[in-house]
Enzyme design. Structure first.
Site, mmCIF file in Angstrom:
data_model
loop_
_atom_site.group_PDB
_atom_site.id
_atom_site.type_symbol
_atom_site.label_atom_id
_atom_site.label_comp_id
_atom_site.label_asym_id
_atom_site.label_seq_id
_atom_site.Cartn_x
_atom_site.Cartn_y
_atom_site.Cartn_z
ATOM 1 N N ASP A 1 42.622 49.781 50.914
ATOM 2 C CA ASP A 1 42.010 49.107 49.777
ATOM 3 C C ASP A 1 40.983 48.174 50.409
ATOM 4 O O ASP A 1 41.344 47.151 50.995
ATOM 5 C CB ASP A 1 43.047 48.290 48.993
ATOM 6 C CG ASP A 1 42.430 47.670 47.756
ATOM 7 O OD1 ASP A 1 41.313 47.121 47.881
ATOM 8 O OD2 ASP A 1 43.030 47.729 46.677
ATOM 9 N N HIS A 2 39.710 48.548 50.320
ATOM 10 C CA HIS A 2 38.736 47.846 51.166
ATOM 11 C C HIS A 2 38.591 46.365 50.797
ATOM 12 O O HIS A 2 38.134 45.569 51.605
ATOM 13 C CB HIS A 2 37.383 48.569 51.193
ATOM 14 C CG HIS A 2 36.512 48.342 49.999
ATOM 15 N ND1 HIS A 2 36.661 49.033 48.835
ATOM 16 C CD2 HIS A 2 35.485 47.498 49.789
ATOM 17 C CE1 HIS A 2 35.752 48.629 47.959
ATOM 18 N NE2 HIS A 2 35.019 47.691 48.507
ATOM 19 N N HIS B 1 41.999 47.120 43.625
ATOM 20 C CA HIS B 1 41.388 45.892 44.155
ATOM 21 C C HIS B 1 41.859 44.636 43.408
ATOM 22 O O HIS B 1 42.239 43.636 44.020
ATOM 23 C CB HIS B 1 39.857 45.958 44.068
ATOM 24 C CG HIS B 1 39.277 47.208 44.653
ATOM 25 N ND1 HIS B 1 39.753 47.786 45.792
ATOM 26 C CD2 HIS B 1 38.246 47.990 44.258
ATOM 27 C CE1 HIS B 1 39.039 48.869 46.072
ATOM 28 N NE2 HIS B 1 38.123 49.019 45.154
HETATM 29 C C1 BG6 Z 1 34.951 50.984 44.897
HETATM 30 C C2 BG6 Z 1 34.730 51.574 43.539
HETATM 31 O O1 BG6 Z 1 36.301 51.051 45.259
HETATM 32 O O2 BG6 Z 1 34.549 49.617 44.885
HETATM 33 C C3 BG6 Z 1 33.278 51.446 43.115
HETATM 34 O O3 BG6 Z 1 35.087 52.949 43.551
HETATM 35 C C4 BG6 Z 1 32.824 50.011 43.220
HETATM 36 O O4 BG6 Z 1 33.083 51.925 41.786
HETATM 37 C C5 BG6 Z 1 33.175 49.448 44.588
HETATM 38 O O5 BG6 Z 1 31.431 49.981 43.014
HETATM 39 C C6 BG6 Z 1 32.889 47.961 44.651
HETATM 40 O O6 BG6 Z 1 33.053 47.536 45.973
HETATM 41 P P1 BG6 Z 1 32.320 46.230 46.504
HETATM 42 O O7 BG6 Z 1 32.850 46.050 47.883
HETATM 43 O O8 BG6 Z 1 30.851 46.520 46.447
HETATM 44 O O9 BG6 Z 1 32.702 45.137 45.555
#
Ligand code: BG6
Length: 505
Positions: free
Chosen positions: A185-186, A248
């Site tokens: 989960d980045h 997230h």
């Molecule tokens: C991803 C989603 O996990 O997270 C995308 O699939 C979203 O739809 C993205 O745009 C948002 O990531 P960040 O790091 O730009 O907030």
């Protein structure tokens, strides 16, 4: 020689090697780790895909992605030749059993070249329906039974619902031990998200008031200005609730709401987080409308530019019922948080790109100041900005200078840029390094993923059984549908946004 300990020799296979995630995120992250001397002394990166490339063309494509998306883009680039020597491409059909022998051969050759057995890491950045089959075919290779040095990394989405997530967990754990599986989960790799634990547990100041006695409610906003950006095909099977809330945002809630860990050992942190997920109130499908609001953006204008509605995006069904916005009110039924609402909202094509967490404290118990002093009086509030601003601000009352008594809220601000030198690693750098080092703290365990699905299933079920009647229901460049305002206004609160910096001249 690096002045820090580097991970052991590692060999990374990236399934989806010719795909977008590798192009925009993984390769820039690996390259930055290399520049910062965090890559192992001995390493290899093998992109795997169906598309045809020779090694040289493949490296060129990755360089192109790095030049566009790396946090260092625009800086002089003197390390590429050294780095790219470690990169190669393997064209193969992931559905074909026989092709997996090629992977085993590469491992053998690298082992001979390195003079030691490296960590073997399989990164699966492919469509979710392909994952069980790839895991099964990999599992049959004898390298995978080495639980200490073979790892498998699973990109999101982790399943489409509780049932498919459970199936995927079952098929992964039939081939790999839980300690070999790294579910990404980045958001957990973001500096500002990791800092929540430092804020809460490395300071004595906040923890005593971090509970229902002092906190009135919590808000999480994760807003994006972009639309679905050519990912209509993926998004049609997802929607905002699945794409952002199930993973997230629930993880952010865990960081805010968890009890203090007794150590930073991976399973201890994950146990504390899963306790939060298990305590989140499960609502009935019938009452979902009281807790959750969905939205979809219409066509319109975004900062002076005409933009299509969701239904007009590429690969999207013109009658699509898919949500591009979701707002939910959660409750956590435990001693610390009973009756404290956690409001969350997320959407595409919103007015600002901003991810913030707001901790709204209760009002002062007694207000002795004269009424005229209090016109601008506000309760204390702590705002944690995850991105793009990276700061933490604590709002409190000050007396305005002058002969009359007037109270005025002011902010005490900790800004990353001002406090540190502003070279934060990107989330994927942190996470890839953790995988090479074998540290699973920031990754999701099987039970965490399933607990998160359990929370949102009643809402998904309710939405699926009752298709939306008012889509599209919000304009681009807005804060989502009116119902989202009502969701929080009913309880006497309002969504918090940060003041925007004026546009650069
Ligand atoms: C991803 C989603 O996990 O997270 C995308 O699939 C979203 O739809 C993205 O745009 C948002 O990531 P960040 O790091 O730009 O907030």
């Amino acid at each position: 020689m690096a002045n820090h300990k580097q991970p052991p020799a590692s060999l990374l296979f990236i399934f989806g090697g010719s795909g977008d995630l590798n192009y925009r995120k993984l390769s820039p992250a690996l390259y930055n780790l290399f520049i910062d001397e965090w890559m192992p002394e001995k390493f290899g990166i093998v992109g795997i895909g169906r598309s045809k490339y020779n090694d040289e063309d493949y490296r060129k494509r990755l360089l192109d992605g790095i030049q566009q998306f790396s946090r260092r883009k625009g800086e002089p680039n003197g390390h590429w030749d050294d780095f790219s020597r470690h990169v190669s491409y393997l064209q193969m059909d992931a559905e074909n059993d026989a092709d997996y022998q090629k992977i085993a051969d590469i491992v053998k050759n690298k082992e001979a070249e390195f003079g030691e057995h490296p960590n073997v890491i399989f990164y699966l950045s492919v469509a979710p329906q392909l994952m069980p089959d790839i895991a099964k075919k990999l599992g049959a290779l004898n390298i995978c039974s080495d639980t200490k040095s073979t790892r498998i990394v699973i990109e999101k989405p982790f399943g489409h619902d509780l049932k498919s997530a459970h199936e995927l967990n079952k098929s992964l754990t039939s081939m790999f031990d839980e300690e070999q599986i790294y579910r990404i989960d980045h958001y957990l790799g973001k500096e500002t998200v990791q800092n929540i634990l430092a804020l809460r547990f490395a300071n004595a100041l906040f923890e005593p008031i971090w509970n229902r006695n002092y906190i009135e409610h919590v808000q999480v906003t994760v807003a994006e200005t972009v639309g679905v950006e050519g990912r209509g095909g993926y998004y049609e099977n997802s929607g905002a609730l699945r794409d952002m809330v199930q993973n997230h945002i629930l993880q952010l809630i865990c960081m805010i709401a968890m009890e203090a860990p007794v150590s930073f050992e991976a399973n201890e942190i994950r146990n504390k987080k899963v306790d939060v997920l298990n305590a989140i109130r499960k609502i009935n499908r019938e009452e979902a409308h009281q807790y959750a609001v969905r939205g979809q953006y219409s066509e319109g204008w975004m900062k002076g530019e005409k933009v299509p509605g969701y239904k007009q995006e590429k690969s999207v069904n013109p009658d699509s019922p898919v949500d591009t916005f979701a707002a939910v009110k959660f409750y956590i039924d435990n001693w610390r948080w009973q009756d404290v609402p956690f409001y969350v909202r997320t959407g595409k094509r919103m007015n600002q790109k901003t991810s913030i967490i707001t901790i709204q404290f209760r009002p002062a118990p007694n207000f002795a100041f004269p009424p005229e002093a209090a016109e601008t009086w506000r309760s204390n509030r702590l705002t944690i900005s995850i991105q793009p601003e990276m700061d933490i601000r604590l709002r409190f009352q000050a007396k305005r200078p002058g002969q009359s008594v007037t109270l005025n809220p002011v902010d005490m601000i900790f800004s990353y840029d001002q406090a540190f030198d502003g070279h934060e690693p990107e989330a994927y750098e942190t996470l890839l390094l953790d995988v090479m080092e074998g540290n699973a703290t920031l990754f999701m365990r099987a039970d965490q993923v399933e607990a998160a699905w359990k929370i949102i299933m009643p809402i998904l079920d309710a939405w699926e059984t009752r298709p939306p009647v008012d889509f599209p229901n919000y304009a681009p460049d807005s804060w989502g549908p009116e119902d989202a305002e009502a969701l929080i206004a009913r309880d006497g609160h309002n969504w918090v946004t940060l003041p925007q910096a004026p546009p650069a001249q």
